[in-house]
Design a protein around this motif. Structure first.
Motif, PDB file in Angstrom:
ATOM      1  N   GLY A 123      42.978  58.390  14.421  1.00  0.00           N
ATOM      2  CA  GLY A 123      43.056  57.335  15.416  1.00  0.00           C
ATOM      3  C   GLY A 123      44.037  57.747  16.484  1.00  0.00           C
ATOM      4  O   GLY A 123      45.224  57.923  16.206  1.00  0.00           O
ATOM      5  N   THR A 134      34.342  51.080  14.990  1.00  0.00           N
ATOM      6  CA  THR A 134      33.362  50.731  16.026  1.00  0.00           C
ATOM      7  C   THR A 134      32.008  50.419  15.405  1.00  0.00           C
ATOM      8  O   THR A 134      31.319  49.469  15.811  1.00  0.00           O
ATOM      9  CB  THR A 134      33.235  51.885  17.039  1.00  0.00           C
ATOM     10  OG1 THR A 134      34.503  52.126  17.642  1.00  0.00           O
ATOM     11  CG2 THR A 134      32.225  51.550  18.124  1.00  0.00           C
ATOM     12  N   VAL A 180      38.402  55.283  14.257  1.00  0.00           N
ATOM     13  CA  VAL A 180      37.864  54.590  15.429  1.00  0.00           C
ATOM     14  C   VAL A 180      36.338  54.520  15.341  1.00  0.00           C
ATOM     15  O   VAL A 180      35.733  53.473  15.619  1.00  0.00           O
ATOM     16  CB  VAL A 180      38.299  55.300  16.727  1.00  0.00           C
ATOM     17  CG1 VAL A 180      37.638  54.668  17.941  1.00  0.00           C
ATOM     18  CG2 VAL A 180      39.823  55.242  16.872  1.00  0.00           C
ATOM     19  N   LYS A 238      45.121  57.311  20.780  1.00  0.00           N
ATOM     20  CA  LYS A 238      44.957  56.759  22.122  1.00  0.00           C
ATOM     21  C   LYS A 238      45.159  57.882  23.121  1.00  0.00           C
ATOM     22  O   LYS A 238      46.174  58.581  23.092  1.00  0.00           O
ATOM     23  CB  LYS A 238      45.973  55.642  22.366  1.00  0.00           C
ATOM     24  CG  LYS A 238      45.853  54.985  23.734  1.00  0.00           C
ATOM     25  CD  LYS A 238      46.887  53.877  23.906  1.00  0.00           C
ATOM     26  CE  LYS A 238      46.754  53.224  25.277  1.00  0.00           C
ATOM     27  NZ  LYS A 238      47.764  52.135  25.455  1.00  0.00           N
ATOM     28  N   TRP A 241      41.726  47.132  20.793  1.00  0.00           N
ATOM     29  CA  TRP A 241      42.415  48.011  19.858  1.00  0.00           C
ATOM     30  C   TRP A 241      43.900  47.702  19.867  1.00  0.00           C
ATOM     31  O   TRP A 241      44.507  47.546  20.931  1.00  0.00           O
ATOM     32  CB  TRP A 241      42.195  49.476  20.240  1.00  0.00           C
ATOM     33  CG  TRP A 241      40.759  49.906  20.247  1.00  0.00           C
ATOM     34  CD1 TRP A 241      40.000  50.159  21.347  1.00  0.00           C
ATOM     35  CD2 TRP A 241      39.920  50.124  19.116  1.00  0.00           C
ATOM     36  NE1 TRP A 241      38.728  50.537  20.969  1.00  0.00           N
ATOM     37  CE2 TRP A 241      38.649  50.520  19.612  1.00  0.00           C
ATOM     38  CE3 TRP A 241      40.105  50.020  17.744  1.00  0.00           C
ATOM     39  CZ2 TRP A 241      37.588  50.822  18.772  1.00  0.00           C
ATOM     40  CZ3 TRP A 241      39.046  50.315  16.902  1.00  0.00           C
ATOM     41  CH2 TRP A 241      37.801  50.715  17.412  1.00  0.00           C
ATOM     42  N   TYR A 259      39.974  55.805  23.159  1.00  0.00           N
ATOM     43  CA  TYR A 259      40.373  55.908  21.751  1.00  0.00           C
ATOM     44  C   TYR A 259      39.383  56.793  21.000  1.00  0.00           C
ATOM     45  O   TYR A 259      38.171  56.708  21.229  1.00  0.00           O
ATOM     46  CB  TYR A 259      40.425  54.522  21.110  1.00  0.00           C
ATOM     47  CG  TYR A 259      41.401  53.597  21.801  1.00  0.00           C
ATOM     48  CD1 TYR A 259      42.730  53.539  21.413  1.00  0.00           C
ATOM     49  CD2 TYR A 259      40.991  52.809  22.869  1.00  0.00           C
ATOM     50  CE1 TYR A 259      43.637  52.702  22.054  1.00  0.00           C
ATOM     51  CE2 TYR A 259      41.887  51.968  23.526  1.00  0.00           C
ATOM     52  CZ  TYR A 259      43.203  51.925  23.116  1.00  0.00           C
ATOM     53  OH  TYR A 259      44.092  51.102  23.759  1.00  0.00           O
TER      54      TYR A 259
END
Length: 278
Positions: A52, A68, A64, A54, A83, A59
């Motif tokens: 994970g 999703t 992730v 950023k 997020w 992201y």
């Protein structure tokens, strides 16, 4: 011999009053999720490449992709996801307060955590392992770490566990972050880095490190990654169904290969829901 990582202690908190809505916005429906253009708030790590992360582009990472997919099965498109960073020490508190709807953040299922929150999954079986240079043939087992320089990251007990249980003569070298450990590993300042193999694979899969490192494959612990939800949340069963669908339609394996493949990660098969390896 197995080790168990010591998790950071979390503060005890009082649950918010019944009926409080998630901070992601909107009134929830009777199924425990919101819809109709509302938001869903998901906790992830922001600083773990491959898991994970950023970035300026958004992201990314295995968690992730899993989150999703689950959100889509719950009726949310990617642009309806908010997020939120979920640091290891904050996860139980965030769920209990209702700051997030669920958390997918390399979140190992443990009896201690199960007293505070519920878990869907597991969706990945990881193991504590070591990362070494690709051309290093001297480290073939945990005992070979004796007299080697082993990276110790602030806030992690993984290296100390190896030192205490498997390689008492390992020389622990303190570094502030895993990224700093990788730089040291690349330069030869350290000989090995240890944490979950999935996390190591994510770091090693970064473009600047491709082909430079390899996993030891030692499987020193079992780490059952689950998706955390608030105690009693009806989302648990829905998330479990979504995870089963993700495995069945091959999306799970595609996410593994996409995020960990460059590090030649030998992943375990997708675990069965509720099958927690000790």
């Amino acid at each position: 011999m197995q080790l168990r990582k010591v998790t950071a202690a979390t503060a005890a908190v009082l649950a918010l009053t019944v009926g409080a809505t998630a901070c992601g916005g909107g009134k929830k429906d009777d199924n425990g999720s919101s819809g109709g253009g509302k938001k869903i708030t998901i906790g992830i790590k922001f600083d773990q490449p491959g898991i994970g992360q950023k970035t300026p582009q958004g992201y990314s990472g295995f968690d992730v992709d899993v989150a999703t997919y689950v959100a889509k099965k719950l009726g949310y498109s990617p642009d309806q996801i908010e997020w939120k960073e979920s640091k290891s020490a904050d996860r139980e508190t965030m769920l209990q307060r209702g700051d997030v709807d669920f958390i997918a953040a390399s979140y190992s299922i443990t009896p201690e955590r199960q007293q505070k929150v519920d878990f869907a999954g597991p969706y990945l079986l990881a193991h504590q392992d070591v990362l070494i240079r690709s051309n290093d043939t001297s480290i073939k087992s945990p005992s070979d770490l004796n007299k080697k320089k082993l990276c110790s990251v602030a806030g992690s007990t993984s290296a100390q566990n190896v030192h205490d249980k498997l390689a008492p003569k390992a020389q622990l070298q303190k570094y502030p972050t895993y990224s700093a450990c990788l730089t040291g590993l690349q330069s030869g300042a350290i000989d090995a880095l240890t944490t979950d193999d999935s996390i190591l694979a994510g770091y090693a899969a970064q473009s600047q490190f491709k082909g430079k490192f390899k996993l030891g494959g030692f499987k020193m612990t079992n780490e059952n990654y689950g998706i955390g939800v608030k105690k009693g949340s009806p989302l648990k069963d829905k998330i479990n169904k979504a995870l089963e669908d993700m495995v069945a339609d091959k999306s799970w394996q595609q996410a593994v290969e996409k995020n960990f493949g460059p590090a030649d990660y030998k992943n375990e098969p997708a675990p069965k829901i509720g099958d927690i390896k000790s």
